[in-house]
Design an enzyme around this catalytic site. Structure first.
Site, PDB file in Angstrom:
ATOM      1  N   HIS A  36     -71.848  15.045  52.590  1.00 57.49           N
ATOM      2  CA  HIS A  36     -72.870  14.212  53.204  1.00 57.49           C
ATOM      3  C   HIS A  36     -73.750  15.569  53.649  1.00 57.49           C
ATOM      4  O   HIS A  36     -75.157  15.365  53.690  1.00 57.49           O
ATOM      5  CB  HIS A  36     -72.355  13.645  54.386  1.00 57.49           C
ATOM      6  CG  HIS A  36     -71.669  12.630  54.097  1.00 57.49           C
ATOM      7  ND1 HIS A  36     -72.135  11.275  54.468  1.00 57.49           N
ATOM      8  CD2 HIS A  36     -70.278  12.166  53.884  1.00 57.49           C
ATOM      9  CE1 HIS A  36     -71.125  10.183  54.121  1.00 57.49           C
ATOM     10  NE2 HIS A  36     -70.195  10.875  53.853  1.00 57.49           N
ATOM     11  N   ASP A 141     -77.860  10.932  59.057  1.00 52.01           N
ATOM     12  CA  ASP A 141     -76.875  10.114  58.238  1.00 52.01           C
ATOM     13  C   ASP A 141     -76.626   8.691  58.820  1.00 52.01           C
ATOM     14  O   ASP A 141     -76.561   8.548  60.007  1.00 52.01           O
ATOM     15  CB  ASP A 141     -75.545  11.096  57.969  1.00 52.01           C
ATOM     16  CG  ASP A 141     -74.781  10.279  57.098  1.00 52.01           C
ATOM     17  OD1 ASP A 141     -74.181   9.135  57.359  1.00 52.01           O
ATOM     18  OD2 ASP A 141     -74.377  11.001  55.996  1.00 52.01           O
TER      19      ASP A 141
END
Length: 219
Positions: A36, A141
C-alpha cells in the site's frame, strides 16, 4: 489496477476562487503495509512531478525502518515533497520484523491514528508559507477511514486510493452479502470438514469459479 474513489465533497472553509489561486498541497497517507505504501508513494511522486506540494505521512515505526534500510538521509525529500510521521499507538517491536497485522488493523487504524493525524494537519496549516502552503487536499488509502473525518474537520476534499486489485475490491464488497446469505460467520467447526467451504460464489460480476475456501481466511 488501482481504484480511485472520491469521497463526497466537504464544505470548504474558503471560497473556490481563493482556493484556485493557492498552491495545491496534498497530504498522502497510506495503509501501514509495504504494498500500500509503495503504491501511494508512486502516485505521490507523479502528483509532485505535475507541480503539487506533497506531504507524505509515515508511521514512526515505518519511517525508522525506511531510514535503517535506505540510509539516514534517504527521506530528506525536497522543499515541496516532505515526509512526516505520526505514532501508531501500539507497543514497540523489533524494527526488523513486520508489526502485528491484527493490532494495526483492529487497534491502530480504528482507534489510534485520528488524533495524531489531526494534530499533524493542524501543524502543517500553521507553518508559514512558502515553505509549507496550507493543506487543501488529502489523498488517503481507502482503508484509512479516519482520514475522512479529519478532512471533514478541516473542510478539504479527500480522494480515496484503493491500491488492491479490482478483483480484491469486488471481493471485499461481498462481505455484507455473505452475512445476508448466512454464509458467514461459520456456524461451527464442522463447516471446515463437510464441504461447506466448497460452495460456489456465483453472484460477483466478472468473477467465476470463486469458492468460500480461500487459503486460511476462514480458519
Amino acid at each position: 489496477m488501482h481504484l480511485l474513489g472520491i469521497h463526497k465533497n466537504t464544505q470548504s472553509k474558503t471560497g473556490s476562487n481563493e482556493v484556485a489561486n493557492k498552491p495545491i498541497h496534498v497530504v498522502c497517507i497510506p495503509v501501514l503495509a509495504q504494498s500500500h505504501t509503495k503504491a501511494m508513494l508512486k502516485l505521490a511522486k507523479l502528483l509532485h512531478h505535475r507541480g503539487l506540494h506533497i506531504t507524505f505521512v509515515n508511521t514512526e515505526f515505518n519511517h525508522k525502518r525506511f531510514l535503517k534500510s535506505l540510509g539516514p538521509n534517504s527521506l530528506d525529500g525536497l522543499p515541496s515533497f516532505r515526509f512526516e510521521t505520526i505514532p501508531d499507538g501500539i507497543p514497540s517491536s523489533d524494527e526488523d520484523t513486520t508489526q502485528d497485522q491484527l493490532l494495526l488493523g483492529g487497534e491502530s487504524i480504528i482507534n489510534n491514528l485520528l488524533a495524531p493525524f489531526r494534530d499533524l494537519l493542524r501543524k502543517l496549516n500553521h507553518t508559514e508559507p512558502p515553505d509549507n502552503p496550507p493543506v487543501n487536499h488529502i489523498l488517503s488509502d481507502g482503508l484509512m477511514m479516519f482520514a475522512i473525518t479529519a478532512a471533514e474537520e478541516i473542510g478539504v476534499p479527500i480522494l480515496l486510493l484503493f491500491s488492491i486489485s479490482a478483483s480484491s475490491f469486488m471481493g471485499y464488497k461481498q462481505y455484507p452479502t455473505l452475512l445476508e446469505k448466512g454464509l458467514a460467520p461459520l456456524k461451527d467447526e464442522s463447516c471446515l470438514t463437510i464441504g461447506f467451504l466448497d460452495k460456489d460464489i456465483d453472484w460477483i460480476p466478472g468473477m467465476k469459479g470463486i469458492r468460500l475456501r480461500i487459503d486460511n481466511v476462514w480458519t
